[in-house]
Design a protein around this motif. Structure first.
Motif, PDB file in Angstrom:
ATOM      1  N   ASN A  33     -28.434  -3.782 -57.905  1.00 48.88           N
ATOM      2  CA  ASN A  33     -29.328  -3.752 -56.761  1.00 48.88           C
ATOM      3  C   ASN A  33     -30.165  -5.032 -56.682  1.00 48.88           C
ATOM      4  N   TYR A  34     -29.920  -5.804 -55.640  1.00 51.76           N
ATOM      5  CA  TYR A  34     -30.636  -7.065 -55.424  1.00 51.76           C
ATOM      6  C   TYR A  34     -32.134  -6.834 -55.275  1.00 51.76           C
ATOM      7  N   ALA A  35     -32.516  -5.811 -54.518  1.00 47.40           N
ATOM      8  CA  ALA A  35     -33.940  -5.551 -54.299  1.00 47.40           C
ATOM      9  C   ALA A  35     -34.636  -5.203 -55.600  1.00 47.40           C
ATOM     10  N   ALA A  36     -34.019  -4.348 -56.403  1.00 49.51           N
ATOM     11  CA  ALA A  36     -34.642  -3.923 -57.659  1.00 49.51           C
ATOM     12  C   ALA A  36     -34.651  -5.033 -58.700  1.00 49.51           C
ATOM     13  N   ASP A  37     -33.561  -5.784 -58.785  1.00 49.85           N
ATOM     14  CA  ASP A  37     -33.417  -6.774 -59.855  1.00 49.85           C
ATOM     15  C   ASP A  37     -34.078  -8.103 -59.537  1.00 49.85           C
ATOM     16  N   VAL A  38     -34.034  -8.498 -58.274  1.00 54.74           N
ATOM     17  CA  VAL A  38     -34.471  -9.852 -57.903  1.00 54.74           C
ATOM     18  C   VAL A  38     -35.725  -9.826 -57.035  1.00 54.74           C
ATOM     19  N   LEU A  39     -35.688  -9.091 -55.934  1.00 49.90           N
ATOM     20  CA  LEU A  39     -36.818  -9.116 -55.014  1.00 49.90           C
ATOM     21  C   LEU A  39     -38.088  -8.576 -55.654  1.00 49.90           C
ATOM     22  N   TYR A  59     -24.555  -9.056 -43.167  1.00 51.43           N
ATOM     23  CA  TYR A  59     -23.279  -8.524 -43.643  1.00 51.43           C
ATOM     24  C   TYR A  59     -23.263  -7.024 -43.350  1.00 51.43           C
ATOM     25  N   HIS A  60     -22.885  -6.692 -42.131  1.00 52.98           N
ATOM     26  CA  HIS A  60     -22.916  -5.316 -41.649  1.00 52.98           C
ATOM     27  C   HIS A  60     -22.207  -4.378 -42.631  1.00 52.98           C
ATOM     28  N   PRO A  61     -22.815  -3.263 -42.984  1.00 51.30           N
ATOM     29  CA  PRO A  61     -24.058  -2.692 -42.425  1.00 51.30           C
ATOM     30  C   PRO A  61     -25.314  -3.153 -43.152  1.00 51.30           C
ATOM     31  N   ASP A  62     -25.189  -4.128 -44.042  1.00 52.48           N
ATOM     32  CA  ASP A  62     -26.330  -4.559 -44.842  1.00 52.48           C
ATOM     33  C   ASP A  62     -26.848  -5.917 -44.380  1.00 52.48           C
ATOM     34  N   ALA A  63     -28.113  -6.169 -44.675  1.00 55.63           N
ATOM     35  CA  ALA A  63     -28.717  -7.483 -44.460  1.00 55.63           C
ATOM     36  C   ALA A  63     -29.480  -7.847 -45.714  1.00 55.63           C
ATOM     37  N   TYR A  64     -29.392  -9.116 -46.077  1.00 56.31           N
ATOM     38  CA  TYR A  64     -30.021  -9.570 -47.312  1.00 56.31           C
ATOM     39  C   TYR A  64     -30.966 -10.737 -47.013  1.00 56.31           C
ATOM     40  N   PRO A  65     -32.271 -10.549 -47.207  1.00 57.20           N
ATOM     41  CA  PRO A  65     -33.192 -11.679 -47.050  1.00 57.20           C
ATOM     42  C   PRO A  65     -33.019 -12.660 -48.201  1.00 57.20           C
ATOM     43  N   LEU A  66     -33.106 -13.937 -47.880  1.00 52.69           N
ATOM     44  CA  LEU A  66     -32.958 -15.007 -48.871  1.00 52.69           C
ATOM     45  C   LEU A  66     -34.324 -15.624 -49.121  1.00 52.69           C
ATOM     46  N   PHE A  67     -34.729 -15.674 -50.386  1.00 53.84           N
ATOM     47  CA  PHE A  67     -36.062 -16.160 -50.717  1.00 53.84           C
ATOM     48  C   PHE A  67     -35.999 -17.346 -51.671  1.00 53.84           C
ATOM     49  N   ALA A  68     -36.947 -18.252 -51.476  1.00 53.22           N
ATOM     50  CA  ALA A  68     -37.163 -19.356 -52.401  1.00 53.22           C
ATOM     51  C   ALA A  68     -38.617 -19.330 -52.853  1.00 53.22           C
ATOM     52  N   ILE A  69     -38.849 -19.783 -54.055  1.00 55.75           N
ATOM     53  CA  ILE A  69     -40.173 -19.827 -54.663  1.00 55.75           C
ATOM     54  C   ILE A  69     -40.622 -21.280 -54.696  1.00 55.75           C
ATOM     55  N   ARG A  70     -41.854 -21.519 -54.237  1.00 52.68           N
ATOM     56  CA  ARG A  70     -42.392 -22.881 -54.162  1.00 52.68           C
ATOM     57  C   ARG A  70     -43.682 -22.991 -54.949  1.00 52.68           C
ATOM     58  N   SER A  71     -43.947 -24.208 -55.425  1.00 53.35           N
ATOM     59  CA  SER A  71     -45.239 -24.485 -56.044  1.00 53.35           C
ATOM     60  C   SER A  71     -46.361 -24.162 -55.071  1.00 53.35           C
ATOM     61  N   ARG A  72     -47.377 -23.464 -55.547  1.00 53.71           N
ATOM     62  CA  ARG A  72     -48.508 -23.149 -54.682  1.00 53.71           C
ATOM     63  C   ARG A  72     -49.331 -24.397 -54.378  1.00 53.71           C
ATOM     64  N   ASP A  73     -49.354 -25.349 -55.313  1.00 53.80           N
ATOM     65  CA  ASP A  73     -50.123 -26.581 -55.113  1.00 53.80           C
ATOM     66  C   ASP A  73     -49.234 -27.691 -54.554  1.00 53.80           C
ATOM     67  N   TRP A  74     -48.330 -27.337 -53.649  1.00 47.58           N
ATOM     68  CA  TRP A  74     -47.384 -28.298 -53.060  1.00 47.58           C
ATOM     69  C   TRP A  74     -48.147 -29.472 -52.457  1.00 47.58           C
ATOM     70  N   ARG A  75     -47.753 -30.666 -52.849  1.00 48.78           N
ATOM     71  CA  ARG A  75     -48.395 -31.881 -52.336  1.00 48.78           C
ATOM     72  C   ARG A  75     -47.325 -32.844 -51.866  1.00 48.78           C
ATOM     73  N   ALA A 149     -19.806 -20.469 -45.043  1.00 50.78           N
ATOM     74  CA  ALA A 149     -20.565 -19.489 -45.825  1.00 50.78           C
ATOM     75  C   ALA A 149     -22.018 -19.468 -45.363  1.00 50.78           C
ATOM     76  N   GLN A 150     -22.499 -18.300 -44.931  1.00 49.06           N
ATOM     77  CA  GLN A 150     -23.902 -18.176 -44.527  1.00 49.06           C
ATOM     78  C   GLN A 150     -24.845 -18.573 -45.659  1.00 49.06           C
ATOM     79  N   GLU A 151     -24.479 -18.213 -46.880  1.00 44.74           N
ATOM     80  CA  GLU A 151     -25.328 -18.508 -48.027  1.00 44.74           C
ATOM     81  C   GLU A 151     -25.550 -20.019 -48.173  1.00 44.74           C
ATOM     82  N   SER A 152     -24.473 -20.769 -48.062  1.00 41.93           N
ATOM     83  CA  SER A 152     -24.537 -22.217 -48.230  1.00 41.93           C
ATOM     84  C   SER A 152     -25.299 -22.863 -47.076  1.00 41.93           C
ATOM     85  N   ALA A 153     -24.995 -22.432 -45.863  1.00 45.28           N
ATOM     86  CA  ALA A 153     -25.648 -23.008 -44.687  1.00 45.28           C
ATOM     87  C   ALA A 153     -27.154 -22.789 -44.724  1.00 45.28           C
TER      88      ALA A 153
END
Length: 306
Positions: A33-39, A59-75, A149-153
């Motif tokens: 489970n992506y939501a349980a393990d990653v999100l 990806y019918h019937p499912d949809a997967y949000p793609l997330f990236a983590i960024r530095s909070r002090d981004w400069r 590939a949607q993932e790559s794009a």
């Protein structure tokens, strides 16, 4: 010598069409489970880091949000370091290693470099423990214009504004026994080619860019990982997965030509890690730790050699 049995989908010598892809897709089942393990982990990290949704897989019937983590002090005046994991969803330590790096080590780079971490590029494949997306397309051969590939794009769109500012990109992967038992035979069948058995290397290794080799950088990463787990040795032909070993634990691939994730920026320092989780000499925890050690060593080297 035993002749490998034909792959159960398709006809030898004939590339797959829609019917074969549909038959292959019907065999894929959700196993984690992506939501349980990653999100859920990303949500906890949100208290210390910025999190951006950079796309959504439809990806019918499912949809997967793609997330990236960024530095909070981004400069904007700082260089960027890019870490990617889970481009091949079945490669578990790439996902877990990326998240573990953020949790345990990212804070020590505050004010020195902007971090951008995409820990699970291919969540549909993560859930099904597979190399391909639901269209039987390999995302790690699809980082190119008009990507299939949607993932790559989606990842390319996220990274595009930063391509000239990234000084290091490390893409976290695994080489597993199932590469030889399932994924390479499936690839040969999909493309209508004969499957030629290979040899799985026992240990960690790196893939450097043929067009921009950085041997000192690669060896700095190898040296750090050697403190955590063993480094893969060349086979009797002096190769690892069919490519000549150019230095201990290092081979070359042309990143951009092959459409590999590690080629999506103009970073001077790039590498693809490969951990062997099926080794009798390594645990899952060691594989995760090896990925973390590789990320830290890569960023440290890049910062020291700007």
């Amino acid at each position: 010598m035993t002749t490998p049995a034909p792959y159960p989908i398709g006809s030898p010598g004939r590339p797959w069409g829609e019917a074969e892809v549909a038959a292959w897709l019907s065999r894929q089942t959700r196993q984690r489970n992506y939501a349980a393990d990653v999100l859920s982990v990303i949500e906890r990290l949100h208290t210390r880091f910025d999190v951006v949704e950079y796309g959504r897989l439809d990806y019918h019937p499912d949809a997967y949000p793609l997330f990236a983590i960024r530095s909070r002090d981004w400069r904007d005046e700082l260089p960027c370091a890019l870490v990617t994991g889970g481009v091949h969803g079945y490669e578990t330590s790439g996902v877990r290693g990326a998240l573990q790096f953020v949790d345990e080590h990212a804070s020590r780079y505050e004010g020195r470099v902007n971090l951008l971490v995409a820990p699970c590029v291919s969540p549909w494949a993560y859930e099904r423990i597979h190399r391909w997306n639901m269209h039987a397309v390999d995302p790690n051969r699809s980082f190119r214009e008009n990507s299939p590939a949607q993932e790559s794009a989606a990842l390319m769109r996220l990274v595009a504004p930063l391509r000239d500012r990234v000084i290091v990109h490390i893409d976290l992967h695994e080489t597993t026994d199932t590469d030889e038992s399932e994924f390479r035979p499936a690839l040969a069948a999909r493309d209508g080619k004969a499957f030629e058995p290979g040899e799985i290397p026992d240990g960690f290794y790196l893939v450097d860019d043929t067009e921009n080799p950085q041997p000192e950088f690669q060896q700095a990463v190898i040296a750090a990982v050697a403190n955590v787990t063993h480094i893969a040795q060349a086979d009797r032909n002096g190769e690892i997965i069919g490519s000549p070993v150019v230095a201990p634990g290092v081979i070359h691939y042309p990143f951009k030509q092959l459409g590999l994730c590690a080629g999506i920026t103009h970073a001077p320092y790039t590498t693809t890690t490969e951990v062997y989780p099926d080794s009798l000499r390594a645990t899952a925890e060691q594989c995760n730790a090896a990925q973390v050690a590789a990320v830290c060593a890569a960023i440290d080297f890049a910062l020291a050699h700007r």
